[in-house]
Enzyme design. Structure first.
Site, short mmCIF file in Angstrom:
data_model
loop_
_atom_site.label_atom_id
_atom_site.label_comp_id
_atom_site.label_asym_id
_atom_site.label_seq_id
_atom_site.Cartn_x
_atom_site.Cartn_y
_atom_site.Cartn_z
CB SER A 107 3.54 -0.59 -1.61
OG SER A 107 3.20 0.39 -2.53
CG HIS A 108 5.35 -0.41 -5.97
ND1 HIS A 108 5.27 0.50 -4.96
CD2 HIS A 108 6.60 -0.30 -6.50
CE1 HIS A 108 6.41 1.15 -4.88
NE2 HIS A 108 7.24 0.69 -5.79
CG ASP A 244 -0.82 -0.25 -1.17
OD1 ASP A 244 -0.39 0.01 -2.32
OD2 ASP A 244 -0.57 0.49 -0.19
CG ASP A 246 -1.03 3.58 -2.19
OD1 ASP A 246 -0.52 3.00 -3.17
OD2 ASP A 246 -0.40 3.79 -1.14
#
Length: 469
Positions: A107-108, A244, A246
């Site tokens: 992710s982040h 990613d 989202d």
């Protein structure tokens, strides 16, 4: 007996995902174990197909390979979608009627972190279900070893076409995209070629070392290149993604940031034209302005707990067409599938901006201007953080304060509000403060600090807390 047993590092089993530091708290063995256990859960639930994807991190291919092997050894059919953004995996799983889905993504988080996001029967897999993975692995409670099979599919073209289907702009725009070396890079390059207008993409290459800036669009420092390019090119809008894709970040034509709740105002006004009276959900960190504006636009604002899985579940329960978080997760059930997707969110945002009578900057400037802090994060032991919230809540109750306890404590006063909640994913307390004036903000900060100190915590350095993520 299967001969299989595995103990996950306890800190890696989070509320919404499995996450750790590669080589320290997360290894290929964990990926294999997750595949073996998750696919066993799918099989026991009557399912047989698991879709798997991975992001651009350097450790992702190895973790994906081990994950696939674990799932195959539990006898399922694994559909590999390859490298791409998390929402493309969700799209492939939902439209392909997969029984389960797993995305290998950090992710982040920093480059040396990685993890897994999961979906079961089209719904988020979280909380107790993730704890169950840990219990089943430790007990070796899996289906007998069997020979599953692997299919390789490429959903990218269908995904891009489906994204484009909902673009409804009326004039071409000048757009700057900051891919931030995220996993969306290849899809984004193809998407912008098919969109009207003029598009500039910063950092299009997928690079898991994130050489240009950290992939988190909620931190102002990470948006500086986007802001500069938007101003230089006199663009209408700038869009940024996390690692990613989202979560979405937005900058208007003046190079000013629209935060998650401001993005949601823009989207809610549009969605409510088609769904008058609908429930629009935002997390407890969102501005009071958002809830007021949803009401003015004819919607029912609902404040809910932070966490993408919790929001998605609440959306299904309330038949909400739109929800969002300050973190930039935007969820559309209007025309879309209910999951968070920064590419889809961007398409809808661009469509609205290309239909606005004025500019996005004018829309932002017309909103009531509040004085607020960004999200504040203070270190607090995992063993202590929830107790602090309980203590604060009890003191506030005795004082007769106006408190919402949906998620932590959100205290309303004549000046505005302040929030304190325990993070579900890290050893931190999260705060946010919003007032109508600087004087009011100062008073709220004082009340906030006095509650922390009463629980034996140090008075925070607000600047340092705001810079952390």
């Amino acid at each position: 007996m299967t001969g299989f047993k595995h103990h996950f590092e306890p800190t890696s089993l989070r509320e919404y995902d499995i996450r750790g530091i590669v080589g320290k708290t997360l290894h290929p063995e964990d990926a294999y174990a997750l595949g073996r256990v998750f696919a066993s859960m799918v099989r026991r639930d009557g399912g047989s197909v698991v879709t798997v994807g991975y992001d651009g991190r350097l450790s992702s291919p190895e973790l994906e390979k081990a994950l696939v092997q674990g799932a195959v050894d539990s006898g399922v059919t694994v559909r590999r979608v390859g490298r791409g953004p998390t929402p493309m995996l969700y799209y492939a799983a939902v439209t392909g009627k997969s029984d389960g889905a797993i995305m290998v993504t950090g992710s982040h988080n920093p480059p040396d972190h990685n993890g897994f996001k999961m979906m079961l029967k089209g719904k988020p897999f979280f909380g107790e279900q993730i704890r169950e993975v840990g219990r089943l692995a430790a007990a070796g409670d899996v289906v007998p070893k069997a020979e599953g099979k692997v299919e390789t599919i490429d959903p990218s073209e269908a995904y891009i076409e489906r994204l484009l289907q909902d673009y409804d702009g009326e004039k071409p725009l000048k757009v700057v995209w900051d891919n931030g070396n995220s996993a969306a890079g290849d899809v984004l390059a193809r998407l912008v070629k098919k969109l009207p207008g003029e598009h500039t993409v910063l950092y299009p290459e997928i690079d898991g070392t994130f050489p240009n800036h950290h992939p988190d669009p909620t931190v102002e420092g990470n948006l500086q290149d986007l802001i500069k390019t938007v101003r230089e090119k006199k663009a209408d809008i700038g869009v940024a993604f996390d690692g990613d894709a989202d979560r979405v970040g937005v900058v208007d034509g003046k190079g000013e940031i629209l935060w998650g709740d401001q993005i949601l105002v823009l989207l809610a006004r549009d969605v409510l034209k088609r769904h008058p009276g609908a429930t629009i959900i935002a997390d407890v960190k969102a501005s009071q302005v958002l809830f007021d504006e949803v009401g003015k636009a004819g919607g029912k604002p609902l404040m809910w707990r932070t966490g993408h899985s919790l929001i998605k579940s609440k959306m299904a329960e309330t038949s909400s067409p739109l929800a969002g978080e300050m973190s930039g997760h935007i969820f559309f059930a209007d025309k879309w599938y209910g999951f968070d997707d920064a590419l889809y969110g961007a398409i809808r945002i661009l469509g609205i901006v290309a239909r606005l009578p004025g500019t996005l900057a004018a829309m932002r400037e017309a909103l009531p201007q509040m004085v607020n802090t960004p999200e504040l994060r203070f270190p607090c032991e995992d063993t202590r953080k929830f107790d602090v919230i309980k203590e604060v809540a009890e003191r506030l109750k005795k004082e007769g304060a106006d408190v919402s306890s949906v998620d932590g404590v959100r205290v309303n006063t004549a000046d505005g509000w302040w929030l304190l909640r325990a993070s579900n994913t890290q050893a931190v307390l999260v705060g946010r403060i919003e007032a109508q004036s600087h004087e009011g903000l100062a008073r709220l900060k004082k009340a906030f600090v006095s509650q922390l100190e009463a629980s034996g915590l140090q008075a925070p350095d607000f600047d340092a807390a705001a810079a952390g993520h």
